[in-house]
Design a protein around this motif. Structure first.
Motif, PDB file in Angstrom:
ATOM      1  N   LEU A 225       0.739  -1.208   0.089  1.00 45.68           N
ATOM      2  CA  LEU A 225       0.012  -0.087  -0.071  1.00 45.68           C
ATOM      3  C   LEU A 225       0.779   1.218   0.132  1.00 45.68           C
TER       4      LEU A 225
ATOM      5  N   ALA B  92       1.890   1.552  -3.367  1.00 43.92           N
ATOM      6  CA  ALA B  92       0.855   2.534  -4.150  1.00 43.92           C
ATOM      7  C   ALA B  92       0.712   3.790  -3.929  1.00 43.92           C
TER       8      ALA B  92
ATOM      9  N   ARG C 134       0.682   7.153   2.462  1.00 41.71           N
ATOM     10  CA  ARG C 134       1.969   6.421   2.675  1.00 41.71           C
ATOM     11  C   ARG C 134       2.567   6.533   4.201  1.00 41.71           C
TER      12      ARG C 134
ATOM     13  N   ALA D 270       0.134   3.801   5.843  1.00 41.37           N
ATOM     14  CA  ALA D 270       0.444   2.326   5.248  1.00 41.37           C
ATOM     15  C   ALA D 270       1.532   1.819   6.244  1.00 41.37           C
TER      16      ALA D 270
ATOM     17  N   LEU E 201      -6.340  -1.589   7.540  1.00 40.72           N
ATOM     18  CA  LEU E 201      -5.432  -1.480   6.432  1.00 40.72           C
ATOM     19  C   LEU E 201      -6.304  -1.537   5.032  1.00 40.72           C
TER      20      LEU E 201
ATOM     21  N   ARG F 182      -7.825   1.721   4.466  1.00 40.44           N
ATOM     22  CA  ARG F 182      -7.003   2.644   4.057  1.00 40.44           C
ATOM     23  C   ARG F 182      -6.803   2.577   2.404  1.00 40.44           C
ATOM     24  N   ALA F 183      -6.467   1.290   2.050  1.00 37.72           N
ATOM     25  CA  ALA F 183      -6.757   0.952   0.573  1.00 37.72           C
ATOM     26  C   ALA F 183      -7.919   1.346  -0.292  1.00 37.72           C
TER      27      ALA F 183
ATOM     28  N   LEU G 162      -1.800  -1.436  -5.311  1.00 38.89           N
ATOM     29  CA  LEU G 162      -3.138  -1.170  -4.578  1.00 38.89           C
ATOM     30  C   LEU G 162      -3.932  -2.485  -4.681  1.00 38.89           C
TER      31      LEU G 162
ATOM     32  N   ALA H 145      -2.440  -4.985  -2.238  1.00 40.14           N
ATOM     33  CA  ALA H 145      -2.890  -4.650  -0.861  1.00 40.14           C
ATOM     34  C   ALA H 145      -4.257  -4.931  -0.383  1.00 40.14           C
ATOM     35  N   LEU H 146      -5.269  -4.616  -1.021  1.00 39.89           N
ATOM     36  CA  LEU H 146      -6.766  -4.940  -1.084  1.00 39.89           C
ATOM     37  C   LEU H 146      -6.699  -6.387  -0.997  1.00 39.89           C
TER      38      LEU H 146
END
Length: 206
Positions: free
Chosen positions: A36, A39, A63, A66, A109, A112-113, A142, A145-146
């Motif tokens: 993340l 990204a 950032r 993350a 998290l 946030r993503a 991204l 991360a998701l």
């Protein structure tokens, strides 16, 4: 914890080497936080070239968040492993608490993503066209991360079965966390749609 490193005090070489050790701190959730952050860095770069100052500001905050999330998840992962290693009468409660905290960490998290998707969509449509490949790479990071947050969240919730709960009981007891899994599925589909829309520009040799 002796020997523990964080995303802020380690080089990429040291952090990834530590990731490769036989331990859960850091683990997959922390790696999701780093993806993340990558990204967010790319979003910031494209936004700077494109004069999108508000996006730059949000990406900078993302950032930092993350990296914090990566370290928080590493701590939750360590607690998760420690709970399962217990052999006393408090083991079941420790597993329950550690599983829920790990799930909450993954959900945070993931949230946030998900919040970065509109800015990435904006850059895909209005950013410097010479940087569309960087937008595509940011989308890939991204998405990773998701997808990682979604998998970890689902797994952590399912771990509650080890303390006697059925999945139906987990859903009833923790509806917000359960709903977060579906929200992350939707976010992944949204990123996939974005990637499809820009693929002919980002990878024209296909």
């Amino acid at each position: 914890m002796p020997g523990r490193i964080t995303t802020r005090d380690a080089t990429i070489d040291r952090w990834t080497a530590h990731l490769g050790e036989a331990q859960g701190d850091p683990g997959g959730g922390a790696a999701a936080g780093v993806m993340l952050a990558l990204a967010a860095g790319l979003i910031s770069m494209v936004a700077r070239y494109s004069g999108a100052d508000e996006v730059v500001a949000r990406a900078g905050e993302l950032r930092q968040a993350a990296l914090d999330a990566a370290d928080a998840d590493a701590e939750a992962s360590a607690a998760f492993g420690a709970a399962f290693r217990r052999d006393d009468e408090g083991r079941a409660e420790a597993i329950r608490e550690a599983s829920l905290e790990a799930a909450r960490s993954s959900a945070r998290l993931g949230d946030r993503a998900r919040g970065a998707i509109p800015d990435l969509e904006h850059l895909a449509a209005h950013g410097d066209p010479a940087l569309v490949a960087d937008v595509a790479v940011a989308a890939a990071a991204l998405r990773a991360a998701l997808a990682s947050a979604r998998t970890n969240l689902s797994y952590d919730l399912a771990t509650l079965r080890s303390v006697g709960m059925s999945l139906d009981e987990v859903r009833a007891a923790h509806p917000d966390l359960w709903a977060s899994v579906a929200a992350l599925d939707d976010a992944i589909a949204r990123i996939d749609g974005l990637t499809t829309r820009i693929d002919d520009r980002a990878a024209p040799t296909d």
